[in-house]
Design an enzyme around this catalytic site. Sequence first.
Site, PDB file in Angstrom:
ATOM      1  CD  GLU A   1      -3.701   3.364  -6.345  1.00 45.83           C
ATOM      2  OE1 GLU A   1      -3.192   4.455  -6.574  1.00 45.83           O
ATOM      3  OE2 GLU A   1      -3.813   2.905  -5.190  1.00 45.83           O
TER       4      GLU A   1
ATOM      5  CB  SER B   1      -0.859   0.073   1.268  1.00 43.03           C
ATOM      6  OG  SER B   1      -1.524  -1.112   1.481  1.00 43.03           O
TER       7      SER B   1
ATOM      8  CG  HIS C   1      -2.572  -0.709  -3.871  1.00 39.17           C
ATOM      9  ND1 HIS C   1      -2.991   0.571  -3.617  1.00 39.17           N
ATOM     10  CD2 HIS C   1      -2.714  -1.378  -2.694  1.00 39.17           C
ATOM     11  CE1 HIS C   1      -3.369   0.662  -2.354  1.00 39.17           C
ATOM     12  NE2 HIS C   1      -3.205  -0.496  -1.781  1.00 39.17           N
TER      13      HIS C   1
ATOM     14  CG  ASN D   1      -4.041   4.153   0.511  1.00 41.64           C
ATOM     15  OD1 ASN D   1      -5.265   4.075   0.645  1.00 41.64           O
ATOM     16  ND2 ASN D   1      -3.261   3.093   0.561  1.00 41.64           N
TER      17      ASN D   1
HETATM   18  P1  NAD Z   1      -2.526  -9.837   6.647  1.00 37.70           P
HETATM   19  O1  NAD Z   1      -1.797  -9.690   7.916  1.00 37.70           O
HETATM   20  O2  NAD Z   1      -3.989 -10.080   6.644  1.00 37.70           O
HETATM   21  O3  NAD Z   1      -1.860 -11.044   5.788  1.00 37.70           O
HETATM   22  C1  NAD Z   1      -0.483 -11.247   5.670  1.00 37.70           C
HETATM   23  C2  NAD Z   1      -0.228 -12.741   5.512  1.00 37.70           C
HETATM   24  O4  NAD Z   1       1.168 -12.936   5.267  1.00 37.70           O
HETATM   25  C3  NAD Z   1      -0.591 -13.550   6.752  1.00 37.70           C
HETATM   26  O5  NAD Z   1      -1.376 -14.662   6.402  1.00 37.70           O
HETATM   27  C4  NAD Z   1       0.771 -13.977   7.308  1.00 37.70           C
HETATM   28  O6  NAD Z   1       0.750 -15.265   7.935  1.00 37.70           O
HETATM   29  C5  NAD Z   1       1.605 -14.016   6.056  1.00 37.70           C
HETATM   30  N1  NAD Z   1       3.047 -13.883   6.312  1.00 37.70           N
HETATM   31  C6  NAD Z   1       3.667 -13.361   7.404  1.00 37.70           C
HETATM   32  N2  NAD Z   1       5.000 -13.437   7.256  1.00 37.70           N
HETATM   33  C7  NAD Z   1       5.220 -14.008   6.044  1.00 37.70           C
HETATM   34  C8  NAD Z   1       6.384 -14.380   5.337  1.00 37.70           C
HETATM   35  N3  NAD Z   1       7.599 -14.159   5.841  1.00 37.70           N
HETATM   36  N4  NAD Z   1       6.244 -14.979   4.148  1.00 37.70           N
HETATM   37  C9  NAD Z   1       5.026 -15.207   3.622  1.00 37.70           C
HETATM   38  N5  NAD Z   1       3.884 -14.881   4.237  1.00 37.70           N
HETATM   39  C10 NAD Z   1       3.978 -14.290   5.437  1.00 37.70           C
HETATM   40  O7  NAD Z   1      -2.151  -8.536   5.780  1.00 37.70           O
HETATM   41  P2  NAD Z   1      -2.953  -7.924   4.532  1.00 37.70           P
HETATM   42  O8  NAD Z   1      -3.917  -6.929   5.026  1.00 37.70           O
HETATM   43  O9  NAD Z   1      -3.404  -9.040   3.667  1.00 37.70           O
HETATM   44  O10 NAD Z   1      -1.768  -7.103   3.832  1.00 37.70           O
HETATM   45  C11 NAD Z   1      -0.854  -7.700   2.930  1.00 37.70           C
HETATM   46  C12 NAD Z   1      -0.269  -6.640   2.019  1.00 37.70           C
HETATM   47  O11 NAD Z   1      -1.324  -6.025   1.284  1.00 37.70           O
HETATM   48  C13 NAD Z   1       0.476  -5.509   2.735  1.00 37.70           C
HETATM   49  O12 NAD Z   1       1.581  -5.117   1.950  1.00 37.70           O
HETATM   50  C14 NAD Z   1      -0.570  -4.398   2.778  1.00 37.70           C
HETATM   51  O13 NAD Z   1       0.006  -3.096   2.818  1.00 37.70           O
HETATM   52  C15 NAD Z   1      -1.266  -4.608   1.459  1.00 37.70           C
HETATM   53  N6  NAD Z   1      -2.633  -4.070   1.368  1.00 37.70           N
HETATM   54  C16 NAD Z   1      -3.511  -4.181   2.395  1.00 37.70           C
HETATM   55  C17 NAD Z   1      -4.804  -3.673   2.277  1.00 37.70           C
HETATM   56  C18 NAD Z   1      -5.816  -3.796   3.395  1.00 37.70           C
HETATM   57  O14 NAD Z   1      -6.827  -3.083   3.369  1.00 37.70           O
HETATM   58  N7  NAD Z   1      -5.631  -4.674   4.353  1.00 37.70           N
HETATM   59  C19 NAD Z   1      -5.209  -3.075   1.067  1.00 37.70           C
HETATM   60  C20 NAD Z   1      -4.304  -3.014   0.007  1.00 37.70           C
HETATM   61  C21 NAD Z   1      -3.020  -3.508   0.173  1.00 37.70           C
END
Ligand code: NAD
Length: 290
Positions: free
Chosen positions: A151, A118, A139, A189
């Site tokens: 995005e 993000s 994104h 964002n």
């Molecule tokens: P999340 O915490 O829900 O999921 C992350 C996952 O990665 C978990 O299942 C975790 O077990 C796993 N993980 C942890 N360490 C790891 C590793 N070393 N190798 C592989 N997997 C690993 O997080 P999320 O909300 O899904 O966010 C993930 C990405 O997406 C981030 O970069 C975030 O900025 C981006 N993002 C999030 C949103 C949102 O609204 N949540 C929106 C757009 C983008």
Amino acid sequence: MISTIGIVGAGQMGNGIAHVCAASGHPVRMLDVNQEAIDRGLRTIGGNLDRQLSKGTITAEQKAQTLARVSTGTDYALFGDCDLVIEAAPENEALKREVFRKLCPVLRPDAIIASNTSSISITRLAAMTDRPARFIGMHFMNPVPIMKLVEIIRGIATSEECFVAIRDLTRKLGKSAAVAEDFPAFIVNRILLPMINEAVYTLYEGVGNVESIDTAMKLGANHPMGPLELADFIGLDTCLAVMHVLHDGLADSKYRPCPLLVKYVEAGWLGRKAKRGFYDYSGEKPVPTR
Ligand code: NAD
């Protein structure tokens, strides 16, 4: 052409991305750190497919086919046949670096890597890999199966060929693309979070209370959710983190995080996930806290 797609991380975003890739006919390989995290991701996909089934937007056969296209594992060898791997691991630069260190050696030389970050610079992430020309930002928005936008962010070294492949894939996933340059927080964002931060200032300065601010923006600006309700949905820690990225990356005081937002995060009142933010979610209906 992109066929087989790998996903790193089966969390909130990763399982949603796996869902839409598999539903549009792509073989998917989803990796997480342990079986428990994978099972949680698979359960979420199953639950979301069930909801689509009960609404009549998919058939039982489509649900079964989608699930059958997703294979999982904890070993990066899983990605050996992928045309593209989308990284959706936690928003932590050191952790993402470690992911790319393990991922690059198992990939085909022509495979593309996309990051769902993000806020981290795509150019900086690309430089951690052996293929900056085939590295791009993809994104997705939360919840992925519902939100229409992706995005697409080009790093300084991203090739035109890679960009075109990802733009075409976005269309095949049934999503629309908005192309952003690689500057802090990209487009959505960059615009959304300063608005939310301003809503918190409006509350902090006593211009309105939680209810009046959200009502004003819903009925006065035709927003489907008020900014404070939306902040609770996103997570106040995430909102604060994006404001820090804007403040640090653009060095303009207009991005300074509101002290009240900082205080809520310090208190652990992070929004829906903590059952308390600008609203209290412990009862049947959310109740404004100010
Ligand atoms: P999340 O915490 O829900 O999921 C992350 C996952 O990665 C978990 O299942 C975790 O077990 C796993 N993980 C942890 N360490 C790891 C590793 N070393 N190798 C592989 N997997 C690993 O997080 P999320 O909300 O899904 O966010 C993930 C990405 O997406 C981030 O970069 C975030 O900025 C981006 N993002 C999030 C949103 C949102 O609204 N949540 C929106 C757009 C983008």
